[in-house]
Motif scaffolding. Structure first.
Motif, mmCIF file in Angstrom:
data_model
loop_
_atom_site.group_PDB
_atom_site.id
_atom_site.type_symbol
_atom_site.label_atom_id
_atom_site.label_comp_id
_atom_site.label_asym_id
_atom_site.label_seq_id
_atom_site.Cartn_x
_atom_site.Cartn_y
_atom_site.Cartn_z
ATOM 1 N N LEU A 141 0.829 -1.386 -0.100
ATOM 2 C CA LEU A 141 0.001 -0.060 0.193
ATOM 3 C C LEU A 141 0.871 1.242 -0.200
ATOM 4 C CD1 LEU A 141 -2.835 -1.030 2.442
ATOM 5 C CD2 LEU A 141 -3.060 -0.754 0.118
ATOM 6 N N THR A 142 1.946 1.182 0.751
ATOM 7 C CA THR A 142 2.641 2.424 0.675
ATOM 8 C C THR A 142 3.210 2.784 -0.658
ATOM 9 O OG1 THR A 142 3.420 1.726 2.991
ATOM 10 C CG2 THR A 142 5.085 3.327 1.576
ATOM 11 N N TRP B 37 0.277 3.704 -3.086
ATOM 12 C CA TRP B 37 -0.436 5.248 -2.703
ATOM 13 C C TRP B 37 0.605 6.293 -2.953
ATOM 14 C CZ3 TRP B 37 -2.910 3.360 2.413
ATOM 15 C CH2 TRP B 37 -4.564 2.730 2.192
ATOM 16 N N ASN B 38 1.846 6.001 -2.460
ATOM 17 C CA ASN B 38 2.803 7.150 -2.814
ATOM 18 C C ASN B 38 3.220 7.323 -4.437
ATOM 19 O OD1 ASN B 38 3.922 8.390 -0.155
ATOM 20 N ND2 ASN B 38 4.024 6.202 0.403
ATOM 21 N N GLY C 128 1.138 6.342 -6.793
ATOM 22 C CA GLY C 128 -0.078 7.035 -7.433
ATOM 23 C C GLY C 128 -0.155 8.573 -7.142
ATOM 24 N N LEU C 129 0.304 9.023 -6.018
ATOM 25 C CA LEU C 129 0.136 10.506 -5.649
ATOM 26 C C LEU C 129 1.063 11.231 -6.339
ATOM 27 C CD1 LEU C 129 -1.343 12.528 -3.871
ATOM 28 C CD2 LEU C 129 0.569 11.879 -2.010
ATOM 29 N N SER D 141 6.532 11.966 -1.039
ATOM 30 C CA SER D 141 6.215 10.728 -1.109
ATOM 31 C C SER D 141 7.293 9.693 -1.781
ATOM 32 C CB SER D 141 5.011 10.660 -2.407
ATOM 33 O OG SER D 141 3.960 11.195 -1.682
ATOM 34 N N VAL E 277 3.034 5.047 4.908
ATOM 35 C CA VAL E 277 1.701 4.788 4.310
ATOM 36 C C VAL E 277 0.643 5.659 4.607
ATOM 37 C CG1 VAL E 277 0.754 3.421 5.908
ATOM 38 C CG2 VAL E 277 0.272 2.619 3.778
ATOM 39 N N PRO F 185 0.454 9.771 2.506
ATOM 40 C CA PRO F 185 -0.489 9.953 1.457
ATOM 41 C C PRO F 185 -1.829 10.161 1.738
ATOM 42 C CG PRO F 185 0.383 7.965 1.307
ATOM 43 C CD PRO F 185 1.215 8.532 2.340
ATOM 44 N N LEU F 186 -2.553 9.447 2.758
ATOM 45 C CA LEU F 186 -3.581 9.264 3.051
ATOM 46 C C LEU F 186 -3.992 10.665 3.871
ATOM 47 C CD1 LEU F 186 -4.381 5.847 4.476
ATOM 48 C CD2 LEU F 186 -5.179 6.642 2.511
ATOM 49 N N SER G 223 -4.736 13.140 1.249
ATOM 50 C CA SER G 223 -5.522 13.009 0.040
ATOM 51 C C SER G 223 -7.002 12.986 0.568
ATOM 52 C CB SER G 223 -5.151 11.573 -0.583
ATOM 53 O OG SER G 223 -3.809 11.685 -1.279
#
Length: 310
Positions: A38-39, A42-43, A45-46, A68, A285, A288-289, A292
């Motif tokens: 997920l890390t 998400w990073n 993706g960002l 990120s 992880v 980015p949450l 976002s």
């Protein structure tokens, strides 16, 4: 151990890992593997979203994309090794691999301190001088601040790594941690480690407290600027632009200070491991949450990218 003339020297270290219980290790492996994946997702993706959407080509998101990238490198320096160690009875790591792991992790950690300070200055200018923001925080200045964060982290990490790993190690070689961490390695040295400890202390104070001082001063000016805003709606909007950064700073510096700045007499191995899991595994992880989930611009950018692709 390796025989050199009249003495022996350590050629590898043994990590104690998170736990000695095999049942617990089997439970922890899929959890930490999922967190690491997920890390990365998400990073990455960002970073891609910020690069693809022109509306996010602003200093704040420029800094966020590099934050990120740091989180990806920092987590990748430690997590894959930790995951593979879950299946090993003896978690051996070579002298060179240990030095490399620490160097990369320290480089990214120091760079993140400096980058968070740069992001605090960016928020101060955005709220304190909104009309002059574009002129002050120009693309050239942003690039210089990012480069300064990376170069500072590199030089300090290099000096720390060299000062620690040039010491003589003759045993024991068991590191009471799940990764190579300097405060756990230096006490294993058979030579005088006073200079290495002084370097570690001075550079920790210079980077950690220097960055924290810049952040605190920036937020002091931010609070003063928000208090001068007459409308309540304007004050709330100004504070919302800082909320994500403030949460990231609190998590990162709070855990780092609790691990590295406590008196040695109060150190608990288990407590340190739990706190280290938080800032090594969970913070990369969560960042980015944090930026976002409640960020309207990120959500709108994602919708625009999806519409263009479909």
């Amino acid at each position: 151990m390796e025989w050199n003339g009249n003495h022996t020297s350590v050629t590898m270290f043994v990590l104690r890992g998170l736990s000695d219980k095999k049942e617990l290790q089997l439970i922890l492996f899929p959890i930490f593997l999922g967190i690491y994946l997920l890390t990365l997702i998400w990073n990455l993706g960002l970073i891609l979203l910020i690069r693809m959407d022109s509306h996010l080509h602003t200093p704040m998101y420029f800094f966020l994309s590099f934050l990120s990238f740091i989180d990806i490198c920092y987590s990748s320096a430690i997590s894959p090794r930790m995951l593979s160690d879950f299946f090993k009875d003896e978690k051996r790591i070579s002298f060179i691999a240990c030095a490399t792991q620490y160097f990369i992790a320290a480089w990214m950690g120091m760079a993140e301190c400096c980058l968070l300070a740069a992001m605090a200055y960016d928020r101060y200018v955005a709220i304190g001088s909104p009309l002059q923001y574009s002129a002050i925080v120009a693309p050239g200045l942003c690039s210089k601040m990012v480069a300064g964060a990376y170069v500072s982290g590199f030089l300090i990490s290099l000096s720390l790594t060299v000062s620690c790993f040039h010491l003589y190690y003759c045993g024991p070689n068991i590191i009471q941690h799940f990764f190579c961490d300097l405060p756990r390695i230096i006490p294993l040295s058979c030579s005088n480690a006073f200079i290495s400890q002084i370097i570690l202390l001075l550079e920790a104070i210079f980077i950690l407290f220097g960055s924290l001082l810049v952040i605190l001063l920036s937020y002091a000016f931010i609070v003063a600027s928000i208090l001068n805003i007459s409308s309540g709606k304007g004050s709330a909007k100004a504070f919302n632009t800082c909320a994500s950064h403030l949460a990231t700073v609190t998590l990162f510096f709070g855990t780092a200070l609790s691990v590295y700045m406590r008196p040695s007499s109060s150190h608990s191995m288990k407590q340190d491991k739990v706190l280290s899991v938080f800032y090594v595994i969970l913070i990369p992880v969560l960042n980015p949450l944090i930026y976002s989930l409640r960020n309207k611009e990120i959500k709108e950018a994602l919708e625009r990218v999806i519409k263009r692709k479909t």
